[in-house]
Design a protein around this motif. Structure first.
Motif, mmCIF file in Angstrom:
data_model
loop_
_atom_site.group_PDB
_atom_site.id
_atom_site.type_symbol
_atom_site.label_atom_id
_atom_site.label_comp_id
_atom_site.label_asym_id
_atom_site.label_seq_id
_atom_site.Cartn_x
_atom_site.Cartn_y
_atom_site.Cartn_z
ATOM 1 N N ARG A 125 15.656 2.857 -1.177
ATOM 2 C CA ARG A 125 14.292 3.086 -1.642
ATOM 3 C C ARG A 125 13.482 1.800 -1.587
ATOM 4 O O ARG A 125 13.964 0.762 -1.119
ATOM 5 N N TYR A 126 12.276 1.889 -2.112
ATOM 6 C CA TYR A 126 11.413 0.724 -2.244
ATOM 7 C C TYR A 126 11.018 0.543 -3.705
ATOM 8 O O TYR A 126 10.808 1.512 -4.431
ATOM 9 N N ALA A 127 10.895 -0.717 -4.111
ATOM 10 C CA ALA A 127 10.332 -1.067 -5.412
ATOM 11 C C ALA A 127 8.937 -1.631 -5.190
ATOM 12 O O ALA A 127 8.685 -2.319 -4.204
ATOM 13 N N VAL A 128 8.036 -1.339 -6.109
ATOM 14 C CA VAL A 128 6.656 -1.814 -6.011
ATOM 15 C C VAL A 128 6.566 -3.194 -6.669
ATOM 16 O O VAL A 128 6.699 -3.323 -7.884
ATOM 17 N N GLU A 129 6.355 -4.208 -5.847
ATOM 18 C CA GLU A 129 6.149 -5.564 -6.357
ATOM 19 C C GLU A 129 4.751 -5.692 -6.956
ATOM 20 O O GLU A 129 4.571 -6.270 -8.030
ATOM 21 N N SER A 130 3.753 -5.148 -6.256
ATOM 22 C CA SER A 130 2.379 -5.201 -6.773
ATOM 23 C C SER A 130 1.512 -4.223 -5.998
ATOM 24 O O SER A 130 1.835 -3.831 -4.868
ATOM 25 N N LEU A 131 0.413 -3.818 -6.618
ATOM 26 C CA LEU A 131 -0.622 -3.019 -5.966
ATOM 27 C C LEU A 131 -1.962 -3.660 -6.303
ATOM 28 O O LEU A 131 -2.319 -3.777 -7.471
ATOM 29 N N ASP A 132 -2.674 -4.099 -5.272
ATOM 30 C CA ASP A 132 -3.968 -4.762 -5.455
ATOM 31 C C ASP A 132 -5.062 -3.919 -4.810
ATOM 32 O O ASP A 132 -4.856 -3.304 -3.757
ATOM 33 N N ARG A 149 9.471 -4.142 -2.142
ATOM 34 C CA ARG A 149 10.756 -4.792 -1.917
ATOM 35 C C ARG A 149 11.835 -3.728 -1.746
ATOM 36 O O ARG A 149 11.769 -2.659 -2.366
ATOM 37 N N PRO A 150 12.839 -4.002 -0.922
ATOM 38 C CA PRO A 150 13.946 -3.046 -0.781
ATOM 39 C C PRO A 150 14.711 -2.893 -2.088
ATOM 40 O O PRO A 150 14.881 -3.843 -2.853
ATOM 41 N N THR A 151 15.175 -1.674 -2.360
ATOM 42 C CA THR A 151 16.031 -1.408 -3.509
ATOM 43 C C THR A 151 16.842 -0.153 -3.206
ATOM 44 O O THR A 151 16.852 0.327 -2.070
ATOM 45 N N GLN A 233 15.443 4.786 4.568
ATOM 46 C CA GLN A 233 16.242 5.307 5.672
ATOM 47 C C GLN A 233 15.417 6.181 6.613
ATOM 48 O O GLN A 233 15.605 6.160 7.818
ATOM 49 N N ILE A 234 14.478 6.954 6.038
ATOM 50 C CA ILE A 234 13.758 7.947 6.834
ATOM 51 C C ILE A 234 12.363 7.478 7.215
ATOM 52 O O ILE A 234 11.909 7.700 8.348
ATOM 53 N N ASP A 235 11.657 6.815 6.303
ATOM 54 C CA ASP A 235 10.235 6.540 6.492
ATOM 55 C C ASP A 235 9.931 5.163 7.070
ATOM 56 O O ASP A 235 8.774 4.834 7.287
ATOM 57 N N SER A 236 10.948 4.369 7.308
ATOM 58 C CA SER A 236 10.735 3.051 7.905
ATOM 59 C C SER A 236 11.672 2.901 9.104
ATOM 60 O O SER A 236 12.883 2.805 8.927
ATOM 61 N N SER A 237 11.118 2.887 10.304
ATOM 62 C CA SER A 237 11.918 2.689 11.509
ATOM 63 C C SER A 237 12.043 1.192 11.761
ATOM 64 O O SER A 237 11.050 0.483 11.890
ATOM 65 N N GLY A 238 13.290 0.711 11.828
ATOM 66 C CA GLY A 238 13.483 -0.722 12.006
ATOM 67 C C GLY A 238 13.003 -1.478 10.781
ATOM 68 O O GLY A 238 13.344 -1.168 9.659
ATOM 69 N N ARG A 239 12.150 -2.482 10.968
ATOM 70 C CA ARG A 239 11.614 -3.277 9.871
ATOM 71 C C ARG A 239 10.162 -2.927 9.574
ATOM 72 O O ARG A 239 9.480 -3.641 8.825
ATOM 73 N N SER A 240 9.663 -1.849 10.134
ATOM 74 C CA SER A 240 8.264 -1.484 9.924
ATOM 75 C C SER A 240 8.069 -0.938 8.515
ATOM 76 O O SER A 240 8.984 -0.373 7.899
ATOM 77 N N ALA A 241 6.846 -1.097 7.991
ATOM 78 C CA ALA A 241 6.521 -0.599 6.663
ATOM 79 C C ALA A 241 6.297 0.912 6.712
ATOM 80 O O ALA A 241 5.874 1.455 7.743
ATOM 81 N N PRO A 242 6.547 1.616 5.625
ATOM 82 C CA PRO A 242 6.301 3.063 5.614
ATOM 83 C C PRO A 242 4.809 3.370 5.651
ATOM 84 O O PRO A 242 3.976 2.553 5.251
#
Length: 369
Positions: A125-132, A149-151, A233-242
């Motif tokens: 999953r992803y953790a939210v570091e910040s939303l601006d 951040r990855p989690t 696993q599903i929403d990010s191909s390679g190192r791209s952001a979802p």
């Protein structure tokens, strides 16, 4: 001596009259000003004591939720190009003193698997570091910047134990969360990022789902039409952001068997569940041709994630009807936190704020009558 007393008495009377003429009015004016300022000061203190924070969670009369609308008003969709997502290096981890909570969840999953039961899968999953949030210079369109951040799912489940005592007797909630600063929290407490979609059929029926009793989070509650978590696993191909619009489309396909060409999709808001620290992108989807019956027929032929939903209701997508449905006695205390705000924003998007606010006020009055 008698004459002197008379003269003194006359002189005193004259001086008293002069004093009254010269100073009585100024003294009265001064007293009036002092009194007025005192009353003003008391009123000022009273108003300050009755002030309320500008950041308040969504409510509708007696229906109170922990959903905080951070950006978006329903009337003006957030353009896809206005959402910028950056994935940071370094995985989010639990503080050392509670790291064993993660191990407990892993051990439980292993035990379930050994017993032939469904284990708790540790998805990425992803953790939210910040939303601006900012605005473009000329048009003042919203610009949303998410830093992730990855989690993993076990970290999410461990951090959901916000009121569990740590070794020093404190809780994660008391140590890391300030109710007066709802947007500030460490990333390990914000390991939930997902999308919620309000789906309306071509014949104006709002799709409302009830979460299955088999799901781990908020089982049995009434929720949005589609709810989907962002997956590394599903929403990010390679190192791209979802891409959040793509996550919403995946949810539409997996939960309602709908393809992108069958509906329009608009991003309405970003919402935070301040109680559980769940972040959500709220979407509105309108089916182009598929009616309630058509959707029901589609679902009868198979759905990828059918197990996530217990029941589906179809509600006429009118402000008064939806507001009354939200406040219905067998629903009002069984809503997932994000759903009422989502349906309100979708109504505002379609019918306008004035119409929706008027209908909701009438629904609240009927509830209290």
């Amino acid at each position: 001596m008698g004459g002197v007393d008379v003269v003194n008495g006359v002189a005193g009377a004259v001086i008293g009259m002069l004093f009254a003429v010269l100073f009585q009015q100024p003294l009265q004016d001064t007293w009036f000003k002092v009194r007025r300022r005192s009353v003003g000061a008391v009123r000022s203190l009273r108003s300050r004591s009755e002030s309320s924070p500008s950041w308040t969670t969504f409510s509708l009369g007696p229906l109170h939720t922990s959903a905080l609308i951070v950006e978006g008003d329903g009337e003006h969709p957030i353009p896809a190009e206005g959402v910028h997502i950056q994935v940071l290096d370094g995985e989010t981890r639990l503080p050392g003193e509670i790291a064993h909570w993660w191990d407990e969840i892993a051990a439980e999953s292993s035990r379930l698997q050994e017993e032939g039961r469904t284990p708790v899968w540790n998805g990425l999953r992803y953790a939210v570091e910040s939303l601006d949030i900012s605005r473009t210079p000329v048009e003042e369109h919203p610009e949303v910047r998410l830093r992730l951040r990855p989690t993993d799912y076990y970290t999410f489940l461990a951090a959901q134990q916000l009121d569990r005592r740590t070794p020093d007797g404190s809780t994660l909630r008391s140590r890391y969360l300030d109710p007066d600063r709802p947007l500030e929290a460490p990333a390990f407490l914000q390991c939930s990022l997902g999308v919620n979609v309000a789906v309306v059929t071509a014949d104006d029926m709002l799709v409302v789902s009830q979460r299955s009793n088999r799901v781990r989070i908020a089982p049995g509650t009434w929720n949005s039409s589609v709810n989907e978590g962002v997956s590394r696993q599903i929403d990010s191909s390679g190192r791209s952001a979802p891409v959040l619009h793509a996550v919403a489309r995946r949810g539409m396909r997996e939960e309602l068997s709908l393809e992108p060409h069958e509906y329009s999709l608009e991003l309405l808001a970003f919402v935070l569940d301040v109680e559980k620290r769940h972040w959500s992108a709220h979407f509105y989807a309108r089916l182009n041709e598929l009616t309630r019956q058509g959707l029901q027929d589609r679902l009868s032929r198979g759905v990828a994630d059918r197990w996530e939903h217990e029941t589906i209701d179809y509600v006429p997508f009118r402000a008064a009807t939806v507001a009354g449905y939200l406040l219905h006695p067998d629903r009002i205390h069984r809503w997932a936190p994000a759903a009422p705000a989502l349906f309100h924003l979708a109504l505002v998007h379609v019918h306008g704020r004035a119409t929706v606010e008027r209908a909701e006020a009438q629904a609240v009055r009927r509830y209290r009558a």
